[in-house]
Design a protein around this motif. Sequence first.
Motif, PDB file in Angstrom:
ATOM      1  N   GLY A  82     -97.083  -0.476  50.341  1.00  0.00           N
ATOM      2  CA  GLY A  82     -97.104  -1.223  49.101  1.00  0.00           C
ATOM      3  C   GLY A  82     -95.707  -1.606  48.644  1.00  0.00           C
ATOM      4  N   PRO A  83     -95.519  -1.782  47.339  1.00  0.00           N
ATOM      5  CA  PRO A  83     -94.189  -2.178  46.830  1.00  0.00           C
ATOM      6  C   PRO A  83     -93.094  -1.174  47.171  1.00  0.00           C
ATOM      7  CG  PRO A  83     -95.886  -2.499  45.155  1.00  0.00           C
ATOM      8  CD  PRO A  83     -96.533  -1.756  46.276  1.00  0.00           C
ATOM      9  N   ARG A  84     -93.448   0.109  47.264  1.00  0.00           N
ATOM     10  CA  ARG A  84     -92.450   1.112  47.616  1.00  0.00           C
ATOM     11  C   ARG A  84     -91.877   0.864  49.015  1.00  0.00           C
ATOM     12  NH1 ARG A  84     -90.777   3.026  42.939  1.00  0.00           N
ATOM     13  NH2 ARG A  84     -92.426   4.056  41.721  1.00  0.00           N
ATOM     14  N   GLY A  85     -92.734   0.434  49.918  1.00  0.00           N
ATOM     15  CA  GLY A  85     -92.266   0.145  51.270  1.00  0.00           C
ATOM     16  C   GLY A  85     -91.272  -0.986  51.300  1.00  0.00           C
ATOM     17  N   GLU A  86     -91.529  -2.034  50.527  1.00  0.00           N
ATOM     18  CA  GLU A  86     -90.596  -3.154  50.472  1.00  0.00           C
ATOM     19  C   GLU A  86     -89.269  -2.735  49.835  1.00  0.00           C
ATOM     20  OE1 GLU A  86     -90.885  -7.929  49.447  1.00  0.00           O
ATOM     21  OE2 GLU A  86     -92.419  -6.534  48.745  1.00  0.00           O
ATOM     22  N   ASP A  87     -89.334  -1.874  48.819  1.00  0.00           N
ATOM     23  CA  ASP A  87     -88.102  -1.353  48.215  1.00  0.00           C
ATOM     24  C   ASP A  87     -87.321  -0.511  49.218  1.00  0.00           C
ATOM     25  OD1 ASP A  87     -88.807  -2.589  45.864  1.00  0.00           O
ATOM     26  OD2 ASP A  87     -89.686  -0.785  44.970  1.00  0.00           O
ATOM     27  N   ALA A  88     -88.032   0.228  50.078  1.00  0.00           N
ATOM     28  CA  ALA A  88     -87.361   1.055  51.079  1.00  0.00           C
ATOM     29  C   ALA A  88     -86.594   0.195  52.080  1.00  0.00           C
ATOM     30  CB  ALA A  88     -88.387   1.930  51.801  1.00  0.00           C
ATOM     31  N   VAL A  89     -87.152  -0.956  52.432  1.00  0.00           N
ATOM     32  CA  VAL A  89     -86.455  -1.865  53.350  1.00  0.00           C
ATOM     33  C   VAL A  89     -85.163  -2.364  52.722  1.00  0.00           C
ATOM     34  CG1 VAL A  89     -86.597  -4.093  54.526  1.00  0.00           C
ATOM     35  CG2 VAL A  89     -88.552  -2.549  54.540  1.00  0.00           C
ATOM     36  N   GLN A  90     -85.232  -2.740  51.451  1.00  0.00           N
ATOM     37  CA  GLN A  90     -84.035  -3.211  50.757  1.00  0.00           C
ATOM     38  C   GLN A  90     -83.003  -2.095  50.639  1.00  0.00           C
ATOM     39  OE1 GLN A  90     -84.841  -4.848  46.906  1.00  0.00           O
ATOM     40  NE2 GLN A  90     -82.756  -5.603  46.595  1.00  0.00           N
ATOM     41  N   LEU A  91     -83.463  -0.875  50.366  1.00  0.00           N
ATOM     42  CA  LEU A  91     -82.555   0.257  50.248  1.00  0.00           C
ATOM     43  C   LEU A  91     -81.888   0.565  51.589  1.00  0.00           C
ATOM     44  CD1 LEU A  91     -81.419   2.611  48.553  1.00  0.00           C
ATOM     45  CD2 LEU A  91     -83.383   3.949  49.309  1.00  0.00           C
ATOM     46  N   ALA A  92     -82.632   0.419  52.677  1.00  0.00           N
ATOM     47  CA  ALA A  92     -82.052   0.656  53.999  1.00  0.00           C
ATOM     48  C   ALA A  92     -80.897  -0.302  54.262  1.00  0.00           C
ATOM     49  CB  ALA A  92     -83.125   0.515  55.074  1.00  0.00           C
ATOM     50  N   GLY A  93     -81.082  -1.562  53.892  1.00  0.00           N
ATOM     51  CA  GLY A  93     -79.997  -2.529  54.053  1.00  0.00           C
ATOM     52  C   GLY A  93     -78.781  -2.178  53.212  1.00  0.00           C
ATOM     53  N   GLN A  94     -79.016  -1.728  51.970  1.00  0.00           N
ATOM     54  CA  GLN A  94     -77.893  -1.333  51.113  1.00  0.00           C
ATOM     55  C   GLN A  94     -77.170  -0.118  51.673  1.00  0.00           C
ATOM     56  OE1 GLN A  94     -79.689  -0.704  47.302  1.00  0.00           O
ATOM     57  NE2 GLN A  94     -79.971  -2.877  46.865  1.00  0.00           N
ATOM     58  N   SER A  95     -77.918   0.819  52.262  1.00  0.00           N
ATOM     59  CA  SER A  95     -77.297   2.017  52.835  1.00  0.00           C
ATOM     60  C   SER A  95     -76.422   1.652  54.026  1.00  0.00           C
ATOM     61  CB  SER A  95     -78.374   3.022  53.257  1.00  0.00           C
ATOM     62  OG  SER A  95     -79.186   3.385  52.163  1.00  0.00           O
ATOM     63  N   GLU A 139     -83.470 -14.414  58.184  1.00  0.00           N
ATOM     64  CA  GLU A 139     -84.463 -14.461  57.102  1.00  0.00           C
ATOM     65  C   GLU A 139     -85.876 -14.222  57.626  1.00  0.00           C
ATOM     66  OE1 GLU A 139     -80.921 -16.908  55.918  1.00  0.00           O
ATOM     67  OE2 GLU A 139     -82.212 -16.754  57.687  1.00  0.00           O
ATOM     68  N   ILE A 140     -86.175 -14.763  58.801  1.00  0.00           N
ATOM     69  CA  ILE A 140     -87.506 -14.570  59.389  1.00  0.00           C
ATOM     70  C   ILE A 140     -87.721 -13.106  59.737  1.00  0.00           C
ATOM     71  CG2 ILE A 140     -89.004 -15.191  61.326  1.00  0.00           C
ATOM     72  CD1 ILE A 140     -87.581 -17.882  61.421  1.00  0.00           C
ATOM     73  N   ALA A 141     -86.697 -12.453  60.291  1.00  0.00           N
ATOM     74  CA  ALA A 141     -86.815 -11.040  60.656  1.00  0.00           C
ATOM     75  C   ALA A 141     -87.012 -10.165  59.420  1.00  0.00           C
ATOM     76  CB  ALA A 141     -85.574 -10.599  61.431  1.00  0.00           C
ATOM     77  N   VAL A 142     -86.259 -10.436  58.360  1.00  0.00           N
ATOM     78  CA  VAL A 142     -86.391  -9.654  57.129  1.00  0.00           C
ATOM     79  C   VAL A 142     -87.768  -9.841  56.514  1.00  0.00           C
ATOM     80  CG1 VAL A 142     -85.538  -9.396  54.776  1.00  0.00           C
ATOM     81  CG2 VAL A 142     -83.924  -9.632  56.664  1.00  0.00           C
ATOM     82  N   ALA A 143     -88.259 -11.077  56.520  1.00  0.00           N
ATOM     83  CA  ALA A 143     -89.589 -11.332  55.966  1.00  0.00           C
ATOM     84  C   ALA A 143     -90.663 -10.574  56.738  1.00  0.00           C
ATOM     85  CB  ALA A 143     -89.880 -12.832  55.990  1.00  0.00           C
ATOM     86  N   GLY A 144     -90.547 -10.525  58.064  1.00  0.00           N
ATOM     87  CA  GLY A 144     -91.526  -9.795  58.862  1.00  0.00           C
ATOM     88  C   GLY A 144     -91.483  -8.302  58.602  1.00  0.00           C
ATOM     89  N   VAL A 145     -90.277  -7.729  58.524  1.00  0.00           N
ATOM     90  CA  VAL A 145     -90.158  -6.300  58.252  1.00  0.00           C
ATOM     91  C   VAL A 145     -90.666  -5.977  56.849  1.00  0.00           C
ATOM     92  CG1 VAL A 145     -88.511  -4.413  57.977  1.00  0.00           C
ATOM     93  CG2 VAL A 145     -88.246  -6.006  59.864  1.00  0.00           C
ATOM     94  N   SER A 146     -90.386  -6.818  55.883  1.00  0.00           N
ATOM     95  CA  SER A 146     -90.846  -6.589  54.511  1.00  0.00           C
ATOM     96  C   SER A 146     -92.362  -6.657  54.423  1.00  0.00           C
ATOM     97  CB  SER A 146     -90.207  -7.609  53.562  1.00  0.00           C
ATOM     98  OG  SER A 146     -88.794  -7.483  53.549  1.00  0.00           O
ATOM     99  N   ARG A 147     -92.974  -7.616  55.115  1.00  0.00           N
ATOM    100  CA  ARG A 147     -94.446  -7.705  55.118  1.00  0.00           C
ATOM    101  C   ARG A 147     -95.068  -6.456  55.718  1.00  0.00           C
ATOM    102  NH1 ARG A 147     -96.306 -12.819  58.159  1.00  0.00           N
ATOM    103  NH2 ARG A 147     -98.324 -11.910  57.601  1.00  0.00           N
ATOM    104  N   ALA A 163     -93.692  -3.436  55.864  1.00  0.00           N
ATOM    105  CA  ALA A 163     -93.466  -2.313  54.961  1.00  0.00           C
ATOM    106  C   ALA A 163     -94.389  -2.371  53.753  1.00  0.00           C
ATOM    107  CB  ALA A 163     -91.999  -2.304  54.508  1.00  0.00           C
ATOM    108  N   ARG A 164     -94.634  -3.580  53.227  1.00  0.00           N
ATOM    109  CA  ARG A 164     -95.564  -3.715  52.098  1.00  0.00           C
ATOM    110  C   ARG A 164     -96.979  -3.343  52.500  1.00  0.00           C
ATOM    111  NH1 ARG A 164     -96.296  -6.123  47.144  1.00  0.00           N
ATOM    112  NH2 ARG A 164     -94.094  -6.655  47.002  1.00  0.00           N
TER     113      ARG A 164
END
Length: 359
Positions: free
Chosen positions: A196-209, A181-189, A191-192
């Motif tokens: 911006g919000p698109r960067g955070e969505d890209a991180v989530q999409l990468a995980g889904q891929s 959870e700490i690693a994901v929060a750091g990567v999301s911050r 990317a944001r």
Amino acid sequence: MIKRSDLTSNLLSVLVISLLIAGSLWVIEPFLPAAIWATMIVVATWPIMLLVQRHLGGRRGPAVAIMVLAMTVIIGLPLAMVISTIIDNAVNMSSLARNLPNYQLPVPPEWLRGIPLVGDRLWNEWQAISKAGAASLTDKIQPYASRIANWALSQMNNLAVLFIHLLLTLIISAIFYARGEIAVAGVSRFARRLAGPRGEDAVQLAGQSIRAVALGIVFTAIAQSALGGFGLWVAGVPFAGVLTAIMLFFCIIQVGPGIPLLGGVIWLFYQGDQTWGFVLLVWAILVGLMDNVLRPVLIRRGANLPILLILVGVLGGILTFGIIGLFIGPVILAVTYTLTNAWIADGEAKEAALPPGSL
């Protein structure tokens, strides 16, 4: 207008930051392959880890231990089987090599002519080598045998490096499982801050891929190679463990299980076991076709992305980055595809919001 002192300061700042990034990558370069593999494995299996944690009363430590133990068995067992098979048959291979000059190739079987397109040519070549005797056979095999021996010797030198990378992958995976959870929060911050919000969505999409590839490509490859290896073992084909490992690699790179299974079918027909040869042939066809049904279903469960995009990403990623490109390729294409669609949709929305005739 930018002052000269401000321009110099900005250039120096960019230079220092670039040097720091390059230096950091240089320092961690020996650990990058293991870190990338650990990231892909942890992201793909994170829901499984959470499920294990829930069954253990929410305790993270025992769940991490079980996941690392499972990874050790899954990664180490096939490798140990291949090494054990090679060691067990090393004496037979050595004896075969010594007796090769005295080996007499038998007359080619008549069923070989029945193979479409290449049957007659294979029969004629076999017949010519059989008439020429062992000397001709030795002359034909010798160049390839020496190359294979040199390649095997060079690969033995990399065995220690392989074990070190596997050990590092297990250690880094354990850390990521414990602090995911700490690693994901750091990567999301990051990317944001970057997009911006698109960067955070890209991180989530990468995980889904990554999960889509793990479900659709890897799981299908494991299922096909397991069923194919079972068929080889039941039919009595020798070196079934080695052929299963080769089959798994071929399935992952999207070649399919056909080549090892076809080799087993040919060996059975050559031994005169027509019944098991036809049984294994039917089994090989069923195993080869199952990816057309199983893979699309699993990819759709992992991510709502075009199947063609995932498959192109897998093949292109492997050709470009090696085996790790199995995950990197689809992630890059999926993020690019989604961000491009979002950019086009934003432009269309802005155009629709403008008053008529203002374009």
